[in-house]
Design a protein around this motif. Structure first.
Motif, PDB file in Angstrom:
ATOM      1  N   VAL A 183     -17.814 -33.247  14.942  1.00 33.84           N
ATOM      2  CA  VAL A 183     -18.051 -31.904  15.485  1.00 33.84           C
ATOM      3  C   VAL A 183     -19.364 -31.401  14.900  1.00 33.84           C
ATOM      4  CG1 VAL A 183     -17.222 -29.540  15.648  1.00 33.84           C
ATOM      5  CG2 VAL A 183     -15.588 -31.443  15.719  1.00 33.84           C
ATOM      6  N   ARG A 202     -13.981 -23.119  21.491  1.00 35.32           N
ATOM      7  CA  ARG A 202     -13.476 -24.320  22.173  1.00 35.32           C
ATOM      8  C   ARG A 202     -13.574 -25.579  21.319  1.00 35.32           C
ATOM      9  NH1 ARG A 202     -16.872 -24.141  27.583  1.00 35.32           N
ATOM     10  NH2 ARG A 202     -18.443 -23.301  26.151  1.00 35.32           N
ATOM     11  N   GLY A 203     -13.964 -25.411  20.040  1.00 33.85           N
ATOM     12  CA  GLY A 203     -14.047 -26.565  19.150  1.00 33.85           C
ATOM     13  C   GLY A 203     -15.193 -27.504  19.468  1.00 33.85           C
ATOM     14  N   LYS A 204     -16.196 -27.039  20.230  1.00 34.31           N
ATOM     15  CA  LYS A 204     -17.326 -27.895  20.571  1.00 34.31           C
ATOM     16  C   LYS A 204     -18.363 -27.950  19.461  1.00 34.31           C
ATOM     17  CE  LYS A 204     -17.115 -27.776  25.608  1.00 34.31           C
ATOM     18  NZ  LYS A 204     -17.897 -27.566  26.856  1.00 34.31           N
ATOM     19  N   GLU A 256     -19.055 -26.348  15.102  1.00 32.25           N
ATOM     20  CA  GLU A 256     -18.721 -25.471  13.983  1.00 32.25           C
ATOM     21  C   GLU A 256     -19.942 -24.585  13.738  1.00 32.25           C
ATOM     22  OE1 GLU A 256     -17.698 -25.639   9.186  1.00 32.25           O
ATOM     23  OE2 GLU A 256     -18.186 -27.475  10.288  1.00 32.25           O
ATOM     24  N   HIS A 296     -14.980 -16.475  16.121  1.00 35.58           N
ATOM     25  CA  HIS A 296     -14.821 -17.927  15.990  1.00 35.58           C
ATOM     26  C   HIS A 296     -15.992 -18.638  15.310  1.00 35.58           C
ATOM     27  CE1 HIS A 296     -11.543 -17.149  18.804  1.00 35.58           C
ATOM     28  NE2 HIS A 296     -12.420 -16.508  19.551  1.00 35.58           N
TER      29      HIS A 296
END
Length: 439
Positions: free
Chosen positions: A7, A33-35, A37, A78
């Motif tokens: 990531v 969306r965790g795409k 950090e 986020h």
């Protein structure tokens, strides 16, 4: 089976207007969306919109009610927040070095850290440029941070209390505030101080007469104040300030600041009990020592139109700390609207970089300038889509538009619904608290 997919980490150093907007955008787009950090690094724990520092200095802005906490913003949008000061860069290892975080007594809170990155964004803003003028560091306050603005406010209140307790018959009590620099910060501070002095009288400081006991002097090396803005705007601001009995010294270069006052190259001397230096800006000095990154004479990092630094395509810079070309041999000005526009372009460019696509160049759109003269007035010029050339505005319309700039920044950070709630909270807060801070 384990998922070993890497990531990418995007590190943003600097939580000013541009840096915090970028972290918020990338957190919402990629972090959610965790795409990627997304990590924001700043030496402070809260954010204050820099164009409001003159109000914080005068006491008409309650920073504790309206400042944004980085940890809360990170949770809502986020991304992660790390408090600390950037003190080094290792481009070969793709790591930044963060200095130890100390408390007021010098005890270590967080040890020194090394933080890796896939993409690094430097948005560390600017600081006041004193041009090595003797005495500035010792005897003047550089109005370029919330800490400096609060220091100025405390000294202002102390001076008012001192004047209040000097008998009028003794002829004492008068004090002078000298503001060096006739740019937006200096002009706005002069008007805000006059408004604050008027309010103080109603809070029991009846021995203070604003015109008699507070003298405001504005000194600028250029032939007119607000020299980088249209001449008509400059003339309107000067006219409004003179109505407030602000003394303007144009075409006067300061050569020395002392505890007694300010001396000019012409030989004239302005006695001053409180001196503010707001003449010119530069990027922080440490940028010159960041592992070979190229800087100009103002310490600004040289970047391409894509906002990538000249020597490393994985490192970006924007806002006041970057020297970005704007076509025809010009440079993007160090303004809040430029940082706001760059944050939007850079968010899209980082997404494109992650996808292996080519990056888009940034083009600055100048929508004009607005200068607030406290509660008295505002002046400004609008450019671009509304008129060919510029459209001059002043009075209540300009004041409303200046207020709208702050709302635009809040919307970029909090969205429409939260901004409406924040605005309602601000209005209710102003109903029950004093118009200026008295401590």
């Amino acid at each position: 089976m384990t998922n070993d997919k890497h990531v990418p980490r995007i590190v943003i150093v600097g939580g000013g207007a541009g840096g915090l907007e970028l972290a918020t955008r990338l957190g919402d787009r990629l972090g959610r969306r965790g795409k990627a950090e997304v990590v924001l690094v700043d030496s402070q724990r809260t954010h204050i919109w820099k164009p409001l520092l003159h109000q914080l200095a005068a006491g008409s802005y309650d920073s504790h009610a309206e400042e944004i906490e980085y940890l809360a913003q990170a949770r809502w949008h986020h991304f992660r927040f790390r408090q600390g000061r950037l003190c080094g860069l290792d481009r070969a290892q793709r790591e930044i070095l963060i200095a130890p975080l100390l408390d007021a007594e010098g005890r270590e809170i967080i040890p020194a850290q090394r933080l890796g990155y896939d993409y690094l964004v430097l948005a560390v803003g600017s600081q006041t440029n004193d041009f090595n003028t003797p005495g500035v560091a010792e005897h003047a306050i550089a109005l370029d941070s919330p800490q400096a603005a609060r220091q100025f406010h405390e000294r202002l209140i102390d001076a008012c209390l001192r004047a209040q307790n000097v008998p009028v018959a003794a002829g004492g009590g008068r004090f002078t505030v000298a503001i060096i620099g006739g740019g937006a910060t200096g002009v706005e501070l002069a008007a805000e101080l006059h408004a604050a002095a008027q309010v103080l009288v109603s809070f029991g400081l009846e021995h203070i007469h604003p015109e008699r006991d507070l003298k405001i002097v504005l000194v600028d090396a250029n032939t007119r104040i607000l020299s980088v803005l249209p001449e008509r705007l400059s003339e309107a601001a000067a006219r409004e300030l003179r109505k407030l009995a602000v003394e303007i010294h144009s075409n006067e270069r300061v050569v020395e600041v002392s505890a007694a006052g300010v001396r000019m190259a012409s030989g004239s001397f302005v006695p001053s009990q409180l001196t503010v230096w707001a003449a010119g800006i530069k990027a922080p000095d440490f940028l010159k020592e960041l592992d070979g990154l190229e800087c100009n004479r103002l310490n600004q990092l040289l970047v391409a139109p894509s906002l990538q630094t000249s020597v490393d395509e994985r490192i970006f810079a924007f806002g006041d700390c970057a020297a970005c070309p704007n076509g025809a041999g010009g440079w993007v000005p160090a303004r809040a609207q430029a940082a706001h526009q760059q944050a939007a372009v850079l968010a899209a460019n980082i997404e494109r970089a992650l996808a292996g696509k080519s990056l888009k160049p940034f083009t600055f759109q100048d929508y004009g300038s607005l200068v607030s003269l406290a509660s008295y007035s505002s002046v400004g010029s609008l450019m671009g889509s509304l008129a060919r050339g510029s459209l001059f505005v002043e009075g209540q319309l300009a004041k409303l538009m200046y207020w709208g700039l702050h709302k635009q920044h809040q919307m970029a950070l909090s969205g429409l619904i939260r901004t409406v709630l924040i605005t309602l909270s601000e209005w209710l807060d102003r109903v029950h608290r004093p118009k200026i801070k008295l401590h």
